[in-house]
Design a protein around this motif. Structure first.
Motif, PDB file in Angstrom:
ATOM      1  N   ARG A  66       0.830  -1.200   0.000  1.00 27.18           N
ATOM      2  CA  ARG A  66       0.000   0.000   0.000  1.00 27.18           C
ATOM      3  C   ARG A  66       0.872   1.262   0.000  1.00 27.18           C
ATOM      4  NH1 ARG A  66      -5.302   0.672   3.815  1.00 27.18           N
ATOM      5  NH2 ARG A  66      -5.695   2.884   3.431  1.00 27.18           N
ATOM      6  N   ILE A  67       1.941   1.232   0.777  1.00 30.12           N
ATOM      7  CA  ILE A  67       2.855   2.374   0.812  1.00 30.12           C
ATOM      8  C   ILE A  67       3.531   2.557  -0.542  1.00 30.12           C
ATOM      9  CG2 ILE A  67       5.012   3.223   1.807  1.00 30.12           C
ATOM     10  CD1 ILE A  67       4.164   1.921   4.450  1.00 30.12           C
ATOM     11  N   ALA A  68       3.973   1.464  -1.151  1.00 27.61           N
ATOM     12  CA  ALA A  68       4.656   1.552  -2.434  1.00 27.61           C
ATOM     13  C   ALA A  68       3.745   2.111  -3.527  1.00 27.61           C
ATOM     14  CB  ALA A  68       5.187   0.182  -2.837  1.00 27.61           C
ATOM     15  N   SER A  69       2.460   1.765  -3.479  1.00 38.24           N
ATOM     16  CA  SER A  69       1.533   2.229  -4.509  1.00 38.24           C
ATOM     17  C   SER A  69       1.112   3.679  -4.323  1.00 38.24           C
ATOM     18  CB  SER A  69       0.281   1.351  -4.521  1.00 38.24           C
ATOM     19  OG  SER A  69      -0.429   1.476  -3.295  1.00 38.24           O
ATOM     20  N   ALA A  70       1.485   4.286  -3.199  1.00 39.04           N
ATOM     21  CA  ALA A  70       1.085   5.670  -2.935  1.00 39.04           C
ATOM     22  C   ALA A  70       1.984   6.680  -3.628  1.00 39.04           C
ATOM     23  CB  ALA A  70       1.092   5.931  -1.426  1.00 39.04           C
ATOM     24  N   PHE A  71       3.105   6.240  -4.197  1.00 40.04           N
ATOM     25  CA  PHE A  71       4.017   7.141  -4.899  1.00 40.04           C
ATOM     26  C   PHE A  71       3.791   7.008  -6.401  1.00 40.04           C
ATOM     27  CE2 PHE A  71       6.044   6.060  -0.883  1.00 40.04           C
ATOM     28  CZ  PHE A  71       6.386   7.309  -0.397  1.00 40.04           C
ATOM     29  N   TYR A  72       3.427   8.107  -7.029  1.00 37.47           N
ATOM     30  CA  TYR A  72       3.109   8.083  -8.452  1.00 37.47           C
ATOM     31  C   TYR A  72       3.330   9.475  -9.029  1.00 37.47           C
ATOM     32  CZ  TYR A  72      -1.246   9.497  -6.153  1.00 37.47           C
ATOM     33  OH  TYR A  72      -2.170  10.102  -5.324  1.00 37.47           O
ATOM     34  N   PRO A  73       3.418   9.571 -10.368  1.00 34.69           N
ATOM     35  CA  PRO A  73       3.608  10.886 -11.001  1.00 34.69           C
ATOM     36  C   PRO A  73       2.412  11.794 -10.723  1.00 34.69           C
ATOM     37  CG  PRO A  73       4.096   9.090 -12.523  1.00 34.69           C
ATOM     38  CD  PRO A  73       3.428   8.484 -11.331  1.00 34.69           C
ATOM     39  N   PRO A  74       2.601  13.132 -10.795  1.00 39.78           N
ATOM     40  CA  PRO A  74       3.796  13.829 -11.313  1.00 39.78           C
ATOM     41  C   PRO A  74       4.844  14.161 -10.260  1.00 39.78           C
ATOM     42  CG  PRO A  74       2.026  15.402 -10.995  1.00 39.78           C
ATOM     43  CD  PRO A  74       1.464  14.071 -10.612  1.00 39.78           C
ATOM     44  N   ARG A  75       4.532  13.986  -8.962  1.00 44.44           N
ATOM     45  CA  ARG A  75       5.532  14.336  -7.945  1.00 44.44           C
ATOM     46  C   ARG A  75       6.694  13.347  -7.944  1.00 44.44           C
ATOM     47  NH1 ARG A  75       3.847  18.539  -5.142  1.00 44.44           N
ATOM     48  NH2 ARG A  75       1.635  18.900  -4.720  1.00 44.44           N
ATOM     49  N   PHE A  76       6.396  12.065  -8.128  1.00 42.42           N
ATOM     50  CA  PHE A  76       7.428  11.035  -8.114  1.00 42.42           C
ATOM     51  C   PHE A  76       7.342  10.216  -9.394  1.00 42.42           C
ATOM     52  CE2 PHE A  76       6.385  11.917  -3.691  1.00 42.42           C
ATOM     53  CZ  PHE A  76       7.630  12.045  -3.102  1.00 42.42           C
ATOM     54  N   THR A  77       8.460   9.613  -9.754  1.00 40.70           N
ATOM     55  CA  THR A  77       8.429   8.636 -10.831  1.00 40.70           C
ATOM     56  C   THR A  77       7.838   7.329 -10.297  1.00 40.70           C
ATOM     57  OG1 THR A  77      10.676   7.870 -10.298  1.00 40.70           O
ATOM     58  CG2 THR A  77      10.467   9.646 -11.920  1.00 40.70           C
ATOM     59  N   GLN A  78       7.551   6.418 -11.204  1.00 45.40           N
ATOM     60  CA  GLN A  78       7.065   5.103 -10.750  1.00 45.40           C
ATOM     61  C   GLN A  78       8.163   4.445  -9.921  1.00 45.40           C
ATOM     62  OE1 GLN A  78       3.954   4.322 -11.522  1.00 45.40           O
ATOM     63  NE2 GLN A  78       3.979   2.484 -10.254  1.00 45.40           N
ATOM     64  N   PRO A  79       7.875   4.043  -8.667  1.00 47.32           N
ATOM     65  CA  PRO A  79       8.935   3.526  -7.790  1.00 47.32           C
ATOM     66  C   PRO A  79       9.614   2.283  -8.359  1.00 47.32           C
ATOM     67  CG  PRO A  79       6.948   4.020  -6.529  1.00 47.32           C
ATOM     68  CD  PRO A  79       6.576   4.105  -7.973  1.00 47.32           C
ATOM     69  N   ALA A  80      10.939   2.287  -8.294  1.00 48.52           N
ATOM     70  CA  ALA A  80      11.707   1.101  -8.671  1.00 48.52           C
ATOM     71  C   ALA A  80      11.804   0.166  -7.464  1.00 48.52           C
ATOM     72  CB  ALA A  80      13.100   1.502  -9.138  1.00 48.52           C
ATOM     73  N   ARG A  81      11.814  -1.123  -7.726  1.00 48.25           N
ATOM     74  CA  ARG A  81      11.931  -2.120  -6.653  1.00 48.25           C
ATOM     75  C   ARG A  81      13.385  -2.590  -6.575  1.00 48.25           C
ATOM     76  NH1 ARG A  81       7.119  -3.825  -4.366  1.00 48.25           N
ATOM     77  NH2 ARG A  81       5.507  -2.326  -4.983  1.00 48.25           N
ATOM     78  N   LEU A  82      13.974  -2.455  -5.407  1.00 49.55           N
ATOM     79  CA  LEU A  82      15.365  -2.836  -5.194  1.00 49.55           C
ATOM     80  C   LEU A  82      15.472  -3.868  -4.087  1.00 49.55           C
ATOM     81  CD1 LEU A  82      17.130   0.677  -5.198  1.00 49.55           C
ATOM     82  CD2 LEU A  82      16.710  -0.822  -7.153  1.00 49.55           C
ATOM     83  N   ILE A  83      16.621  -4.518  -4.068  1.00 50.76           N
ATOM     84  CA  ILE A  83      16.986  -5.321  -2.907  1.00 50.76           C
ATOM     85  C   ILE A  83      17.997  -4.512  -2.094  1.00 50.76           C
ATOM     86  CG2 ILE A  83      16.495  -7.529  -4.015  1.00 50.76           C
ATOM     87  CD1 ILE A  83      19.465  -7.845  -4.576  1.00 50.76           C
ATOM     88  N   LEU A  84      18.269  -4.942  -0.876  1.00 53.04           N
ATOM     89  CA  LEU A  84      19.022  -4.123   0.062  1.00 53.04           C
ATOM     90  C   LEU A  84      20.419  -3.766  -0.440  1.00 53.04           C
ATOM     91  CD1 LEU A  84      18.614  -2.792   2.790  1.00 53.04           C
ATOM     92  CD2 LEU A  84      19.630  -4.809   3.870  1.00 53.04           C
ATOM     93  N   ASN A  85      21.118  -4.705  -1.068  1.00 54.35           N
ATOM     94  CA  ASN A  85      22.498  -4.411  -1.490  1.00 54.35           C
ATOM     95  C   ASN A  85      22.568  -3.570  -2.768  1.00 54.35           C
ATOM     96  OD1 ASN A  85      21.691  -6.259  -3.381  1.00 54.35           O
ATOM     97  ND2 ASN A  85      23.209  -7.830  -2.855  1.00 54.35           N
ATOM     98  N   GLU A  86      21.418  -3.181  -3.325  1.00 48.09           N
ATOM     99  CA  GLU A  86      21.410  -2.306  -4.494  1.00 48.09           C
ATOM    100  C   GLU A  86      21.188  -0.845  -4.127  1.00 48.09           C
ATOM    101  OE1 GLU A  86      19.575  -5.330  -7.900  1.00 48.09           O
ATOM    102  OE2 GLU A  86      18.219  -4.034  -6.738  1.00 48.09           O
ATOM    103  N   VAL A  87      20.977  -0.552  -2.845  1.00 47.79           N
ATOM    104  CA  VAL A  87      20.657   0.806  -2.426  1.00 47.79           C
ATOM    105  C   VAL A  87      21.846   1.742  -2.621  1.00 47.79           C
ATOM    106  CG1 VAL A  87      20.010   2.277  -0.484  1.00 47.79           C
ATOM    107  CG2 VAL A  87      18.880   0.074  -0.821  1.00 47.79           C
ATOM    108  N   ASP A  88      22.979   1.380  -2.014  1.00 52.10           N
ATOM    109  CA  ASP A  88      24.147   2.264  -2.099  1.00 52.10           C
ATOM    110  C   ASP A  88      24.640   2.470  -3.523  1.00 52.10           C
ATOM    111  OD1 ASP A  88      24.122   2.746   0.588  1.00 52.10           O
ATOM    112  OD2 ASP A  88      25.598   1.194   1.085  1.00 52.10           O
ATOM    113  N   PRO A  89      24.757   1.408  -4.348  1.00 54.70           N
ATOM    114  CA  PRO A  89      25.166   1.652  -5.744  1.00 54.70           C
ATOM    115  C   PRO A  89      24.195   2.559  -6.494  1.00 54.70           C
ATOM    116  CG  PRO A  89      25.438  -0.656  -5.203  1.00 54.70           C
ATOM    117  CD  PRO A  89      24.703  -0.034  -4.055  1.00 54.70           C
ATOM    118  N   GLY A  90      22.889   2.410  -6.240  1.00 53.41           N
ATOM    119  CA  GLY A  90      21.901   3.256  -6.917  1.00 53.41           C
ATOM    120  C   GLY A  90      22.026   4.716  -6.524  1.00 53.41           C
ATOM    121  N   LEU A  91      22.249   4.975  -5.235  1.00 57.42           N
ATOM    122  CA  LEU A  91      22.432   6.352  -4.776  1.00 57.42           C
ATOM    123  C   LEU A  91      23.761   6.928  -5.266  1.00 57.42           C
ATOM    124  CD1 LEU A  91      21.098   6.055  -1.103  1.00 57.42           C
ATOM    125  CD2 LEU A  91      20.035   7.317  -2.979  1.00 57.42           C
TER     126      LEU A  91
END
Length: 375
Positions: A66-91
């Protein structure tokens, strides 16, 4: 008197002919009051627009979905789904401004009345999005959690009904502010450049010596440069207001354009004098360009055209009362945005007249000294 006026007129016509033979300066004038204004208006940053966000869902529950579906355009892009070890490389790669990490057993802890922590990682190098976006993310998450706990979507009736009325810009269009303020800033910039470049061009081409042997005075020469360069900027600003601001951008102008142009003429009297003064200090165009950067940036940034003067230190506010840009910005915003009349903007007009007279006197004294050294 008639003889002096005719000399000023003829010397001014000479300035206009010299400008006509300078294609780069003509291009600068056209670009400054057309494409530059349009781009400044249409690229004004929104409060939060298409901010890239990713979500690490370690809970995989109904609440986390429910939280993930609450983020949508135009304020945010469609949320990408990551796993924990992909956070730092993505940032680190700059792919996301926000990464929301929902921990395991988040829904169970919420329903049990505990206070589980949810982590929000923010790329703070993206200042505009990071500053306002983290508040939006917190508000969205807390809203979804509260509705989930209450078992229904809705909100309690507040004890006070706040009626919001946005005056002068009901739709909060960013282009309305950006376009008009770019015109105001470009009037200052171009008037200083034109007059300074005109004097330096004559010095480099050796035509100053021709003026010295003519039956004209330094006062007539300076008045001619002021009215000729000021007229060019005034005409360009008028065309820009009608063709770019009103025509291409569809920005409404609330007040009298004639009153605004009268204030612009007074402002040009001050800034063209400033351009001549700076040109007498510089020995070449590169030196004049460096001096222009040191002068123009504080004049525009601290004038109130970008941020309200009330948010600046009191010392800066008092010092900037000596600058013509402060009063020009004040009268421009009052006339163009709020439809003010002369009864409300007579003080900025008076300040511009006094500042212009002082700057003209100082520039004339410096110009006479520079002319004497050339002789």
């Amino acid at each position: 008197m008639r003889h002096h006026l005719m000399n000023i007129y003829r010397l001014g016509i000479k300035e206009l002919w010299s400008l006509r033979r300078d294609p780069m300066m003509i291009f600068l004038i056209v670009w400054t009051f057309t494409a530059a204004i349009y781009m400044a208006a249409t690229t004004m940053p929104e409060t939060l627009h298409n901010a890239p966000i990713a979500i690490v869902d370690e809970d995989a529950s109904a609440l986390s979905a429910r939280i993930a579906s609450a983020f949508y355009p135009p304020r945010f892009t469609q949320p990408a789904r990551l796993i924990l070890n992909e956070v730092d490389p993505g940032l680190d790669a700059g792919r996301y401004t926000f990464v929301l990490d929902i921990p395991p057993n988040f829904q169970r802890d919420v329903l049990a009345g505990r206070s589980p922590r949810i982590q929000l990682n923010v790329d703070a190098t993206r200042m505009s999005q990071a500053f306002s976006g983290n508040a939006y993310v917190q508000q969205i998450v807390m809203g979804e959690v509260n509705e989930f706990v209450q078992r229904y979507r809705g909100s309690t009736v507040p004890p006070v009904d706040l009626a919001l009325r946005a005056r002068f810009n009901p739709a909060l269009e960013q282009s309305w502010f950006g376009g008009l303020m770019e015109v105001v800033n470009n009037v200052t910039m171009l008037s200083i450049i034109l007059t300074g470049a005109a004097l330096i061009r004559e010095r480099e081409h050796g035509t100053v010596e021709h003026l010295l042997v003519m039956p004209v005075t330094p006062t007539e020469i300076m008045f001619a440069k002021v009215w000729a360069c000021g007229l060019v900027v005034l005409v360009a600003a008028t065309l820009s207001l009608n063709l770019v601001i009103r025509g291409a951008l569809h920005v409404p102008i609330e007040g009298s354009v004639l009153l605004f142009l009268a204030g612009t003429a007074l402002h040009l009297f001050a800034t063209t004098s400033m351009g001549i003064f700076m040109a007498t200090l510089a020995r070449s165009m590169p030196q004049f360009g460096l001096l222009l950067m040191l002068t123009l940036m504080p004049l525009q940034i601290l004038s109130g055209s970008l941020t309200p003067r009330e948010s600046m230190p009191e010392l800066v506010q008092n010092l900037m009362l000596l600058a013509p840009t402060t009063h020009y910005t004040e009268l421009s915003q009052a006339i163009l945005y709020r439809g003010a009349g002369l009864d409300l903007v007579w003080k900025p007009f008076a300040y511009l007249l006094v500042i212009g007279a002082v700057l003209f006197s100082l520039s004339l004294a410096r110009f006479r000294k520079a002319i004497g050294q050339m002789a």
